[in-house]
Design a protein around this motif. Structure first.
Motif, PDB file in Angstrom:
ATOM      1  N   SER A   1      -7.720  -8.337  -0.228  1.00 50.53           N
ATOM      2  CA  SER A   1      -6.948  -8.411   1.000  1.00 50.53           C
ATOM      3  C   SER A   1      -6.607  -7.039   1.566  1.00 50.53           C
ATOM      4  O   SER A   1      -6.118  -6.953   2.669  1.00 50.53           O
ATOM      5  N   PHE A   2      -6.835  -5.995   0.812  1.00 52.93           N
ATOM      6  CA  PHE A   2      -6.397  -4.660   1.240  1.00 52.93           C
ATOM      7  C   PHE A   2      -7.535  -3.854   1.804  1.00 52.93           C
ATOM      8  O   PHE A   2      -8.655  -3.980   1.530  1.00 52.93           O
TER       9      PHE A   2
ATOM     10  N   SER B   1      -4.894   1.022  -8.321  1.00 49.89           N
ATOM     11  CA  SER B   1      -5.652   0.259  -9.319  1.00 49.89           C
ATOM     12  C   SER B   1      -5.251  -1.215  -9.317  1.00 49.89           C
ATOM     13  O   SER B   1      -6.039  -2.079  -9.697  1.00 49.89           O
ATOM     14  N   ILE B   2      -4.040  -1.515  -8.877  1.00 49.50           N
ATOM     15  CA  ILE B   2      -3.588  -2.904  -8.747  1.00 49.50           C
ATOM     16  C   ILE B   2      -4.037  -3.467  -7.397  1.00 49.50           C
ATOM     17  O   ILE B   2      -4.549  -4.578  -7.314  1.00 49.50           O
ATOM     18  N   CYS B   3      -3.842  -2.700  -6.328  1.00 46.75           N
ATOM     19  CA  CYS B   3      -4.188  -3.173  -4.979  1.00 46.75           C
ATOM     20  C   CYS B   3      -5.651  -3.579  -4.862  1.00 46.75           C
ATOM     21  O   CYS B   3      -5.965  -4.553  -4.190  1.00 46.75           O
ATOM     22  N   VAL B   4      -6.534  -2.854  -5.514  1.00 46.94           N
ATOM     23  CA  VAL B   4      -7.956  -3.195  -5.395  1.00 46.94           C
ATOM     24  C   VAL B   4      -8.306  -4.456  -6.173  1.00 46.94           C
ATOM     25  O   VAL B   4      -9.372  -5.016  -5.959  1.00 46.94           O
TER      26      VAL B   4
ATOM     27  N   ILE C   1       0.852  -1.184   0.000  1.00 44.38           N
ATOM     28  CA  ILE C   1       0.000   0.000   0.000  1.00 44.38           C
ATOM     29  C   ILE C   1       0.889   1.236   0.000  1.00 44.38           C
ATOM     30  O   ILE C   1       1.860   1.315   0.739  1.00 44.38           O
ATOM     31  N   GLY C   2       0.571   2.188  -0.838  1.00 42.84           N
ATOM     32  CA  GLY C   2       1.352   3.415  -0.946  1.00 42.84           C
ATOM     33  C   GLY C   2       2.473   3.333  -1.959  1.00 42.84           C
ATOM     34  O   GLY C   2       3.036   4.347  -2.336  1.00 42.84           O
ATOM     35  N   VAL C   3       2.820   2.123  -2.392  1.00 39.04           N
ATOM     36  CA  VAL C   3       3.868   1.935  -3.397  1.00 39.04           C
ATOM     37  C   VAL C   3       3.249   1.383  -4.677  1.00 39.04           C
ATOM     38  O   VAL C   3       3.430   1.940  -5.756  1.00 39.04           O
TER      39      VAL C   3
ATOM     40  N   ILE D   1      -0.908  -5.096   4.359  1.00 42.67           N
ATOM     41  CA  ILE D   1      -0.243  -3.827   4.069  1.00 42.67           C
ATOM     42  C   ILE D   1       0.824  -4.040   3.003  1.00 42.67           C
ATOM     43  O   ILE D   1       0.968  -3.247   2.085  1.00 42.67           O
ATOM     44  N   GLU D   2       1.577  -5.140   3.152  1.00 46.19           N
ATOM     45  CA  GLU D   2       2.670  -5.453   2.220  1.00 46.19           C
ATOM     46  C   GLU D   2       2.781  -6.968   2.096  1.00 46.19           C
ATOM     47  O   GLU D   2       2.681  -7.680   3.092  1.00 46.19           O
TER      48      GLU D   2
END
Length: 113
Positions: A112-113, A45-48, A39-41, A65-66
């Motif tokens: 997962s996020f 659009s990928i994290c979701v 998250i934050g890196v 988170i990572e």
């Protein structure tokens, strides 16, 4: 002295010019998920679109988170019941080393996020 012409080249000439510029890049399948997300890196659009899975049990790991699937490392928020655990004015995190997979969600699964 010569004057520059303002005529546009023919389509055939443009094709000849562009032909060496065309790159035959290998087809990269978009269905291959990343092996590292943070998250934050990693772009939102990928994290979701990804979820992190425990490789042994097949269960979704929540509040990640990572995640690094190649190194087998994971950082996530601590959860009790369905709430995040507070540690003073911050949320408590857990760092783990375990085998994980990162997968694309299909739309019906929770991420997962």
């Amino acid at each position: 002295m010569t004057k520059a012409k303002n005529e546009q080249p023919s389509p055939e000439v443009l094709d000849e010019i562009a032909a060496p510029l065309a790159i035959d890049a290998p087809a990269v399948a978009e269905d291959v998920p990343p092996t590292y997300v943070k998250i934050g890196v990693t772009p939102a659009s990928i994290c979701v679109r990804v979820r992190v899975i425990d490789a042994e049990t097949g269960e979704v790991i929540k509040k990640v988170i990572e995640a690094d699937a190649e190194a087998g490392k994971l950082v996530r928020f601590a959860i009790e019941g369905s709430a995040l655990v507070r540690d003073g004015d911050h949320f408590q995190t857990i760092e783990e080393e375990r085998q994980i997979r990162i997968e694309w969600t299909t739309g019906k699964q929770k991420d997962s996020f």
